[in-house]
Design an enzyme around this catalytic site. Structure first.
Site, PDB file in Angstrom:
ATOM      1  N   LEU A  17       0.847  -1.281  -0.009  1.00 35.61           N
ATOM      2  CA  LEU A  17      -0.147  -0.087  -0.122  1.00 35.61           C
ATOM      3  C   LEU A  17       0.905   1.105  -0.036  1.00 35.61           C
ATOM      4  CD1 LEU A  17      -2.940   0.981   0.507  1.00 35.61           C
ATOM      5  CD2 LEU A  17      -2.250   1.420   2.758  1.00 35.61           C
ATOM      6  N   GLN A  84       0.933  -5.675   1.128  1.00 35.70           N
ATOM      7  CA  GLN A  84      -0.216  -5.898   0.406  1.00 35.70           C
ATOM      8  C   GLN A  84       0.373  -6.474  -0.842  1.00 35.70           C
ATOM      9  OE1 GLN A  84      -2.479  -2.557  -1.086  1.00 35.70           O
ATOM     10  NE2 GLN A  84      -4.409  -4.071  -1.560  1.00 35.70           N
ATOM     11  N   ASP A 220      14.703   6.629  13.295  1.00 34.40           N
ATOM     12  CA  ASP A 220      13.788   6.046  12.056  1.00 34.40           C
ATOM     13  C   ASP A 220      12.318   6.568  12.581  1.00 34.40           C
ATOM     14  OD1 ASP A 220      12.612   4.990   9.896  1.00 34.40           O
ATOM     15  OD2 ASP A 220      12.908   2.964  10.876  1.00 34.40           O
ATOM     16  N   ASP A 265      11.424  -1.988   8.204  1.00 30.47           N
ATOM     17  CA  ASP A 265      12.522  -2.513   8.233  1.00 30.47           C
ATOM     18  C   ASP A 265      12.679  -3.791   7.403  1.00 30.47           C
ATOM     19  OD1 ASP A 265      13.714  -0.937  10.173  1.00 30.47           O
ATOM     20  OD2 ASP A 265      13.000  -2.522  12.036  1.00 30.47           O
ATOM     21  N   ASP A 279      19.084  -7.641   9.386  1.00 37.40           N
ATOM     22  CA  ASP A 279      19.677  -7.698   8.023  1.00 37.40           C
ATOM     23  C   ASP A 279      18.695  -7.807   7.013  1.00 37.40           C
ATOM     24  OD1 ASP A 279      21.589  -7.614   5.956  1.00 37.40           O
ATOM     25  OD2 ASP A 279      22.314  -9.699   6.378  1.00 37.40           O
TER      26      ASP A 279
END
Length: 296
Positions: A17, A84, A220, A265, A279
């Protein structure tokens, strides 16, 4: 992984999305496309409607797949869908399995998103809140279309109501009744690894205090919102990535469902500022090797 060990078929990356390929040069799959190409893989991030139903996006994806097949001369492609994008990829594989070697769900809401359920309760269809939310999503999607770089195709349609309904538990249950390939038979289990000649895989992460709230995530912004969104979860409270539940993400062979990754992430966002010990790029590179070792 040398060129000789790259996957046999091209990798087609399908966004979720409000997804994109590049906005003002900034990639959705941050660092992932380059890492895969360095290993010799043929990689094609594609664009579908940023806000629409999984079926409509799936029809658009079929057009992109046909184009990749023409350009590369390949017989099939691997589909890797985030959020999605996993449902979008599942639809395409169900419709044209002869075009698809594998479908991989990355943090896909394969049994619905409790966040979507919460938003539907907060802003029920026809309410003022729903109209305001739809207006906001349309505005964001239009801005993204204007900022998208490298895309020369027609303007893609937007349907905010269809998008929201496609992601709720009820909406995905209806979708699953039509396209059950790779789904687990029991909650929290694994699904069939191969259906109609298509391999199915999945992986996802969970918010882990002291892990996913550290490292680059300290800087973040999306990680903050994932932690806020996680409060809306009931069935999988404490077992989600902020937008998708751990067990809701299961499809086919489950590579892992508790990596230290929030929802963003999983695609190495933002700017690779991910949680401690995460990672995400390595997961994609390792998966490309897995596909090759499977003869795909």
């Amino acid at each position: 992984m040398s060129n000789s060990s790259a996957p046999r078929y091209p990798l087609v990356l399908v966004p979720g999305l409000l997804g994109f390929i590049r906005l003002l040069g900034y990639p959705y799959w941050f660092g992932i496309v380059a890492a895969l190409r360095r290993q010799g893989a043929k990689v094609f991030p594609v664009l579908v409607s940023a806000v629409h139903s999984s079926e409509v996006r799936g029809e658009q994806l079929l057009e992109r797949i046909a184009q990749v097949l023409r350009e590369t001369g390949a017989d099939k492609v691997h589909l890797i869908g985030h959020s999605q994008g996993a449902l979008t990829a599942r639809y395409a594989a169900a419709r044209m399995p002869q075009w698809v070697a594998s479908v991989t769900s990355v943090a896909g809401p394969n049994h619905g998103s409790e966040l979507a359920d919460f938003l539907q309760r907060l802003a029920p269809q026809g309410s003022l809140r729903e109209r305001l939310l739809a207006l906001l999503l349309r505005w964001v999607a239009r801005c993204m279309a204007w900022l998208e770089t490298g895309y020369r195709g027609p303007r893609l349609p937007i349907d905010t109501v269809a998008a929201q309904q496609s992601l709720t538990t009820a909406g995905v249950a209806a979708f699953n009744a039509r396209y059950p390939q790779g789904l687990p038979g029991t909650w929290g289990g694994e699904g069939a690894e191969e259906v109609d000649g298509v391999r199915y895989y999945s992986w996802s992460g969970t918010l882990q205090p002291g892990i996913t709230d550290r490292g680059g995530n300290r800087l973040d912004g999306p990680n903050f919102f994932c932690r806020l969104f996680a409060r809306s979860f009931r069935r999988e409270a404490g077992q989600c990535d902020g937008m998708v539940g751990r067990y809701s993400s299961h499809l086919g062979k489950v590579i892992g469902d508790d990596f230290p990754l929030d929802h963003f992430d999983s695609i190495n966002q933002s700017f690779g500022l991910v949680g401690k010990g995460a990672d995400p790029v390595g997961l994609f590179v390792e998966h490309a090797r897995r596909l090759r070792e499977a003869g795909l």
